[in-house]
Design an enzyme around this catalytic site. Structure first.
Site, PDB file in Angstrom:
ATOM      1  N   GLY A   1      26.934  20.255 -41.291  1.00 39.63           N
ATOM      2  CA  GLY A   1      28.386  20.122 -41.238  1.00 39.63           C
ATOM      3  C   GLY A   1      28.926  19.321 -40.073  1.00 39.63           C
ATOM      4  CB  ILE A   2      32.099  19.705 -38.165  1.00 42.61           C
ATOM      5  CG1 ILE A   2      33.090  19.467 -39.312  1.00 42.61           C
ATOM      6  CG2 ILE A   2      32.684  19.173 -36.856  1.00 42.61           C
ATOM      7  CD1 ILE A   2      34.385  20.256 -39.192  1.00 42.61           C
ATOM      8  N   GLY A   3      29.180  20.108 -36.955  1.00 43.69           N
ATOM      9  CA  GLY A   3      28.323  20.163 -35.771  1.00 43.69           C
ATOM     10  C   GLY A   3      27.222  19.126 -35.802  1.00 43.69           C
TER      11      GLY A   3
ATOM     12  N   GLY B   1      25.972  25.785 -33.342  1.00 46.05           N
ATOM     13  CA  GLY B   1      26.224  25.738 -34.783  1.00 46.05           C
ATOM     14  C   GLY B   1      26.175  24.335 -35.338  1.00 46.05           C
ATOM     15  CB  SER B   2      25.026  21.401 -34.029  1.00 44.07           C
ATOM     16  OG  SER B   2      23.994  21.885 -33.193  1.00 44.07           O
TER      17      SER B   2
ATOM     18  CE1 TYR C   1      37.549  29.410 -39.450  1.00 46.71           C
ATOM     19  CE2 TYR C   1      39.681  28.662 -40.237  1.00 46.71           C
ATOM     20  CZ  TYR C   1      38.431  28.383 -39.727  1.00 46.71           C
ATOM     21  OH  TYR C   1      38.073  27.081 -39.472  1.00 46.71           O
TER      22      TYR C   1
ATOM     23  CB  SER D   1      40.649  25.534 -37.776  1.00 48.99           C
ATOM     24  OG  SER D   1      41.240  25.431 -39.064  1.00 48.99           O
TER      25      SER D   1
END
Length: 264
Positions: free
Chosen positions: A18-20, A14-15, A154, A141
């Site tokens: 965003g953060i990834g 998932g990169s 979530y 998270s």
């Protein structure tokens, strides 16, 4: 202190944004060869190009596919059978009342946020253990500790990641392989930016100001009183991925601005 990952290979699920993507950039700048992943060819290609522009002396490859699917994970493993750093970043989120959420939605959240990390860890950790060195990082998270009432599915999956990482750290005891979780709080990622842009459409409010106002209103315990940047989260990930973090394992490392009001 210099983070040096020269010669290491990192796979980040998932990169493509965003953060990834920020984590992939940080690792590449530290000398790691990286494999980034996303579901769309165009975003993965753009991510590869962005990393190459920053760190052209490392190998950067893209893998397109939904890693919540077993066959896709197997395909990734067949193409890239070993890695030194595995970052389980793939995840989805949504705001929805518990009683309005369907079983199908729960299945999707568990599959994407939890099972994908289980599957990739099962594929890649044995070789890390055999080699006597490795890093596995789950991007969890603060919602895994401070479960929001309007995002229970979530928060539940993020709590599961914490338990999984802690258990895997114990399973890898004494092998040179560490397993940790990184816990971002509200972060100005691409998805958050898109959401905020929709909410402030037609106004003259800036995205950053609206995001920070959300934190102050909805996460009042935040000590920094603002959203974090993806780079701030990526800095923690890069450290945990490096040889410098060799005495840190089984930990839940917060990058959430002090939202969770506990000392430890």
């Amino acid at each position: 202190m210099k983070i040096d990952l020269t010669g290491k290979t990192a796979i980040i699920s998932g990169s493509s944004a965003g953060i990834g993507l920020a984590a992939a950039k940080a690792l590449a700048l530290s000398g790691a060869n990286v494999v980034i992943n996303g579901r769309k060819e165009d975003t993965v290609s753009a991510g590869v190009s962005a990393i190459k522009a920053l760190a052209g002396d490392v190998r950067v490859e893209g893998f397109v596919g939904d890693l919540s699917k077993r066959e896709t994970a197997d395909e990734l493993f067949a193409k890239h059978p070993t890695c030194d750093v595995l970052i389980n970043n793939l995840g989805i989120y949504a705001w929805k009342d518990f009683f309005e959420s369907s079983e199908e939605e729960w299945d999707e959240f568990v599959s994407v946020n939890v099972t994908s990390g289980i599957r990739l860890s099962r594929l890649y950790m044995p070789k890390m253990i055999e080699n006597g060195w490795g890093r596995v990082i789950f991007v969890s998270s603060e919602s895994g500790i401070n479960v929001p009432a309007d995002m229970i599915f979530y928060g539940t999956t993020k709590t599961a990641q914490l338990a999984l990482a802690r258990g895997l750290a114990k399973r890898a005891a004494g092998t040179g392989v560490t397993v940790n979780s990184v816990l971002p709080g509200p972060t100005l990622s691409d998805g958050v930016v898109s959401m905020i842009e929709g909410s402030i459409s037609g106004t003259d409010q800036k995205v950053k100001d609206a995001a920070d106002a959300f934190v102050k209103a909805n996460r009042p315990s935040s000590i920094i009183q603002r959203t974090a940047t993806v780079e701030e989260v990526a800095n923690m990930i890069a450290y945990v991925a490096s040889p410098l973090s060799s005495a840190t394992t089984g930990a839940a490392l917060r990058v959430e601005g002090g939202i969770v009001d506990t000392i430890c």
